[in-house]
Structures are given as C-alpha cells and as structure tokens.
Design a protein around this motif. Structure first.
Motif, short mmCIF file in Angstrom:
data_model
loop_
_atom_site.label_atom_id
_atom_site.label_comp_id
_atom_site.label_asym_id
_atom_site.label_seq_id
_atom_site.Cartn_x
_atom_site.Cartn_y
_atom_site.Cartn_z
N SER A 62 0.72 -1.16 0.15
CA SER A 62 -0.13 0.16 0.03
C SER A 62 0.85 1.07 -0.14
N ARG A 65 2.62 1.81 -3.36
CA ARG A 65 1.86 2.41 -4.15
C ARG A 65 1.25 3.88 -4.12
N ASP A 257 -5.51 3.46 0.06
CA ASP A 257 -5.54 4.45 -0.79
C ASP A 257 -5.08 5.69 -0.38
N GLY A 312 -3.26 10.48 -2.04
CA GLY A 312 -3.69 9.18 -2.22
C GLY A 312 -4.01 8.75 -3.63
N ASP A 319 -4.38 10.35 -9.17
CA ASP A 319 -3.49 10.43 -8.11
C ASP A 319 -3.65 12.08 -7.53
#
Length: 723
Positions: A62, A65, A257, A312, A319
C-alpha cells in the motif's frame, strides 16, 4: 568534553526516542542510478504478533503504491535532472554530516558563494525547495542552513526548461524526498568532534505508535567557523556559532489508498560576525575607541515550518496530493554600536520576520495509454515586518563629518503579500520512444510590486535507442523579487549623514521575466559508464540579482533591465560493484546590463558604466567542477570529493575575477557490527586536505560587502551508535 549548546533538553528527547534495533544501510557501495522508493509506512500493532506479521506485506504494498502515485504527480519531461540518492550521501566524505549546501555542490553547474549561498547555472540563488513534492516557502536571506542532510533520503535537482507545475524560483528545483519510518523501530545517536572546536551531538529515531509511523532527527552543533573567515588564516576571530535543528515526519494510513502526513521542523542559529584585526577607523565617535579585532556583532536566525498533506489515489487513474503549509522565519542583526560607527559611519539594529501560510494541490489523471493530464494550484499569504534602529553621524554640505555625536534614525514597515499560481499540462506519449509534455501556468503577485504572467512550457524526450536519450524544452518564467526591500523614506532619512547611500535612486524592484531553452543528451557508453551533455540559454527582462550592501549580512534585491545566461554541462558517472565515481564540468556565462532598481546601493560611476556595457554578474563563475569517488572494502568505505572553480567576479563593475581554487576532501568510514558498544560506525574526514588558501570573495564587485575565504584544512571524527 564541554558543549556550549542551546536547548540541551532536545538531546534528552532524542535519546528517549532512540530505541529498538534499527539496522541502517551499510556504507555506500555505489552511486545510485535511479530514485530509491521511500521507505514503507503503515499500521503495526505488535512486532511479535502473527497478525502484524501477516499484515506487513499489505502495508508495504500500500505504501509503495502511494509513493509511486506521489511520484506520478510530478513530471520532469524536457528538463535536466540530477539525482543524489541515499548511497551517494553516505559515500560523501562527511556522509550525513555534510552541510546541505555542500551536498548540492556535487551537482553540475552549482557554484559556491559566501554565507552558504549557491548559484545554479549563473542565477543568483533563485532555488525552490520542495519536501516530498510540496513547496517550502523561502526564508529571509541569511546564512543559516535551514535544511539538514540527515533527514534527506534523496534529492533531485531539476534545471533547464521546467514543466508547468514549477513556478517562481526556477533556476533549480531542489526536490527532497525525506526519510520516513520503517516497519522496524530503531535509531542512532552520534557525536562529531574536530577542527575549529567543532562539537556536535545528533540523533535519529523511527517507529510506529498506535498506527502512526514517525521519523525524527535533531542535532546540537557548535564551532568556531560559523561564517567564512574574512582572512586567509587557519582560524577566525569572533566566529563562534551555536545551532540547533529538529525535524519530524509523521504519517498515518487512513486506508490502503489514502495517507495523511505531517512534517514539523525548527532551526535556531546564533552567529558571531567575524572580525579583521588592524583596521583603521574612518570616523571619530564620542565615547571611546574599539579595536577592529574586538568588535562584537552578532546575528540570530530562526526558521520554523510545518506541512500537513493528504495524498492518495482514486481508482487506477487519479493521483492527488493536497497540502497546507506554514513557515515562520526571522533574522536579527545586533551591531557593535560604537565600533560600527567608527568603521562604517552607521550602526543599525535590524529585525526582519515573515509568517507565510499557504495551500497547494496537485493531481494527475491518466486519460488513456497515451495521455496523462496534470494540474494544480498554489496560494501563499505572507506577513512581513521590517524594523531598523540606526545611529549615524551628521555631515556638512561637502559630505564631511561635522560632529562626533551620533543621531538616531528609526524606521519600520509591515507588508502583506500574496502569490497565486495555477497550471495545466498534458504528458503525451506519441510513440513508445517519443514523449511530449506541454502546458502552461499562470502566476499573480501582489507584494511591494504587482505583476502576473501566463507562461507556456513544452518539453520532449526521445529514446533514440536503448543507450541514448535526447531531451529538449522551452519555458517562459515569472520570478518575483525577494521581500527584503528598503523604502525610499528610509533612504531619504539618511541624507546629510555618514550613513547616506552613494546615490539616491530607488526605482521599484520588478519581477523577472525570461525565456529559457534547454537541450541535452544522455548516453550509456557501457553498462557501468554514463555520459551526459546539456546546453542552455536564458534571455531575461528585469534580471534579478541581490547584494550585501550594509553591515548586516542580509541581501537587497535589484534589477538589471536586460540579462542573458548561457552555458554547457558535462556529466560522467561510473559505477561497478564496490567502485563508484562521478565527474561534472560546467561552463557558464551570466551577463546583465543597466541597473534599473535599488540604484542607491551603487556609485554613479558604476551606474553609468553598467548602463552602457554588458557586465558579468558578481556570482558568474566561468568554470565549475565537482568530482568524487568511493570504494567499499567489506565494512570499510574510502571516499573523496573535489570542488573546483575559476572564481567569482570582482573589481569595478565585476570586470575581474578571483583566482582558480580547488578543495579536496577525503574520508574513511568503518562499520563495526560487533564492537564492545554494539553496532557502530566511525568516520574520519579531512576537509580541504591540501590546506588550499582560496578567496570566495575579496570585498570588491557589485553587491559584495566583505572578503570571505574558504575553509582551511579541517579534521573531523564522527562516531555513531546504532540501536
């Protein structure tokens, strides 16, 4: 060992936070080739629980990412980028103890100046600093190092034709990726001792508490070379400095996220202004006599900032990062009242402060496989206060001193300024080998002067083959002046005194407007050897420059009505196994014509000459070289670096330049994995090992107040205990 430090309680705080068993990276084995992803962050209930162990891969994925998403908001297409990674920092002779300005000196086209200033590609400062992609409002000019290399994970220096998201300070974008918390708690504590009575205590700690991951670092530092020595001697007179720095990064994963992060930092610095012995007083003052070696001028600097950001991803294509920031900065110069009157004819107590608050939002949207749209907005509101309490001596009609009794002049002002910028751009992958980034930004300034500009940008990257990459770009820039301005009323109040300026002109300082063109090529000569060449040209209206004209070590901006800057840079990088090396060579020319504002700082003869001649800017260094190498033998790292240049400008209207100089630094560092005190690292560094005596400034040239010499040979021992 005696430590004369401020706020010793900070040390106990660091010690309390430095717990656990962090295993820091080993000493550098090679220079990094590409950006290293930020460390993972996330939630961890207990290091020993099966649930937390099972959660670690999810947390790591996470966070990585989100790190990639944040990087995806930024774009470098068409600009010139130079990356300094964590291994590069560790490989420097002073490692993480390297002052941040000296870290940037390793990049191509970066020239050193006095008071820690840097000049990139012939511009006066004009650097924009970003932390994790978020704009950091600039501090009031001074010579304290607000940023600390210790909290830096990596640095990207972007120059040339920048994409539309970058505005205001555009000579170089110093994009810093800060260290973040790892999944294993730990830290270190260290000391540095050495030449110039250097004493430093520093520490770092990271971990996770109740789902909040943190990284904190701090240092307490004192030495006898706070400012460059005005003479070439090995030690300076009255040059003690004490500095404390603290930095913290905190983050929380709201969900896989979305990440909320907070940055807090504080820097306090106290400087003595160094003296030169044997000077002759220029004025008679009632009340006594002070030898020049006994003057007692000081300067205090404070910078504090905080950044709260929400970052996030939404789905697979959007994004974003939204940030609120606040920065407070102040500079206070305390004169030697009697001494300054005797030697300069004016004694001024200066206090400047600024409180800036702002918002920044950036986002990207992958429209399809070929197009990525990026846009953003930034807003900064700053309140500035300036106060000057002066004593000076009266003069007669011919300008001669008429009394030895000082008269007082008091002046102060307050100003609220705003800056707003918006941008939109499209990254278009025309083919797999050809990428075009085009867009524009609009900036509006409301300060001591007002102005606005629509600035188109375009950049292209072409992958000629697997070894060769070409880039080119064009950018229109709008650069506001700094806020350290002197009002006309202040200048007029010094009429018929020994503090009167050379002339009375004081046209308003205007924003700089310029067109920049950049083209370059990067070629891999082999799997281990990379060559880069980059050329640039900048055409300028109202070229901004700054000078240090008074006793206080503060800067005053002014404009040349015209300017042009051009040059070429060569970079070489080699890395294989345990050996890494780099070499950068830059050739630059920076010229200005006709001083169009703040004319009171200059004599009429200089103004007349510059009005009709192109002159070199005072910070124009024709040749700049940086090089370095490191080699790792098991747990021992040997490293060296070289900084060399043809000298900054000097003489009447900058018609001369100082001699060439070269400074060589060496070090050896060894990591003890099983010592009597456990895991520890010891580093011995030699700065300017050849003991070269070189002038950074000689006291002449446009806007140069006093001579400064580079540091003579220094030896430093650093010891770090890892937990």
């Amino acid at each position: 060992m005696h430590f004369n430090f401020l706020r010793l309680s900070t040390l106990s705080t660091l010690i309390a936070l430095a717990y656990g068993t962090l295993s820091l990276p080993a000493c550098a084995q090679s220079q990094s080739v590409a950006a290293t992803p930020s460390s993972s962050t996330g939630v961890q209930d207990s290091a020993d629980s099966p649930a937390s162990t099972a959660a670690l891969p999810t947390i790591s994925v996470s966070s990585e990412r989100l790190d990639r998403a944040r990087n995806g908001i930024l774009v470098e297409t068409g600009s010139s980028a130079y990356h300094i990674g964590p291994k590069d920092i560790q490989a420097l002779p002073q490692g993480e103890n390297t002052p941040f300005n000296e870290l940037l000196l390793q990049a191509p086209g970066v020239a050193q100046d006095s008071y820690g200033q840097l000049h990139v590609r012939g511009d006066h400062a004009n650097l924009q600093y970003r932390l994790n992609g978020i704009l950091l409002p600039e501090s009031i000019s001074g010579f304290g190092q607000t940023l600390d290399t210790r909290f830096v994970d990596s640095v990207n220096l972007l120059t040339g034709a920048l994409p539309a998201q970058y505005g205001y300070r555009t000579a170089g974008i110093v994009d810093i990726r800060t260290k973040t918390a790892g999944l294993t708690p730990g830290g270190d504590i260290g000391v540095v001792m050495g030449s110039n009575n250097t004493r430093q205590v520093n520490g770092q700690a990271n971990g996770i508490v109740n789902g909040i991951s943190y990284y904190v670092t701090g240092s307490l530092d004192a030495n006898n070379l706070g400012i460059e020595n005005p003479t070439g001697s090995s030690s300076a007179l009255h040059d003690r400095t004490t500095q404390s720095k603290a930095f913290g990064y905190f983050s929380y994963l709201i969900n896989p996220d979305t990440r909320l992060s907070l940055i807090l930092a504080n820097t306090n610095s106290h400087f003595q202004i160094p003296n030169t012995a044997g000077q002759t007083p220029s004025f008679n003052v009632a009340g006594g006599n002070v030898a020049s070696e006994n003057l007692n001028e000081t300067q205090n600097e404070i910078t504090r900032y905080g950044i709260l950001s929400l970052q996030g991803v939404i789905g697979e294509d959007i994004d974003y990062q939204i940030a609120a920031f606040s920065r407070y900065t102040s500079v206070k110069f305390q004169p030697d009242t009697l001494g300054d009157l005797m030697y300069t004819g004016v004694s001024t107590q200066v206090a400047r402060a600024g409180l800036a608050n702002g918002l920044q939002a950036d986002g990207s949207y992958r429209l399809n496989d070929r197009h990525t749209l990026r846009s953003g907005i930034s807003y900064t509101h700053e309140t500035l206060t300036n106060s000057n309490q002066s004593l000076t001596l009266p003069t007669d009609a011919n300008g001669n001193q008429s009394s030895d009794t000082p008269i007082a002049i008091s002046d102060g002002n307050r100003k609220i300024t705003t800056e707003v910028g918006v941008y939109l751009q499209d990254e278009w992958k025309i083919t797999d080998a050809l990428t075009l980034n085009y867009g524009a930004r609009f900036d509006q300034l409301n300060a001591y002067v007002t102005g606005s500009q629509l600035s188109p940008r375009i950049g292209v990257v072409y992958q000629l083959n697997e070894r060769t990459t070409l880039h080119a770009g064009y950018a229109r820039y709008f650069t506001p002046p700094t806020s350290e301005l002197i009002a006309a009323s202040t200048i007029n109040s010094f009429a018929n005194t020994t503090g009167a300026p050379p002339t009375n002109g004081n046209d308003a300082v205007q924003p700089e407007r310029s067109n920049t063109y950049d083209v370059g090529v990067s070629h891999k000569l082999s799997n281990h050897f990379t060559l880069g060449v980059d050329g640039y040209y900048k055409q300028i209206t109202n070229l901004l420059d700054e000078g240090q004209f008074g006793s206080a070590l503060l800067y005053t901006p002014f404009n040349y009505s015209q300017g042009k800057i051009y040059g070429v840079e060569l970079t070489l990088n080699y890395r294989k196994d345990d050996l890494a090396a780099y070499f950068n060579l830059a050739r630059a020319t920076a010229l200005g014509k006709n001083i169009a504002s703040s004319q009171y700082n200059f004599g009429q003869d200089e103004l007349d000459y510059i009005a009709n001649h192109w002159v070199h800017l005072d910070h124009d260094q024709a040749i700049t070289i940086s090089a370095g190498a490191s080699y790792v033998d098991h747990d021992t790292t040997y490293s060296g670096s070289v900084v060399s240049g043809s000298g900054l400008r000097s003489g009447f209207a900058n018609t001369d330049h100082l001699p060439y100089y070269t400074s060589v630094n060496l070090s050896v560092a060894h990591e003890f994995r099983d010592s009597p005190i456990g895991h520890a690292t010891v580093r011995l560094s030699a700065i300017n090992v050849l003991d070269s005596v070189y002038e950074i400034r000689d006291g002449s040239g446009i806007g140069v107040g006093a001579p400064q010499y580079g540091q003579r040979r220094g030896l430093y021992l650093a010891m770090t205990k890892h937990f």
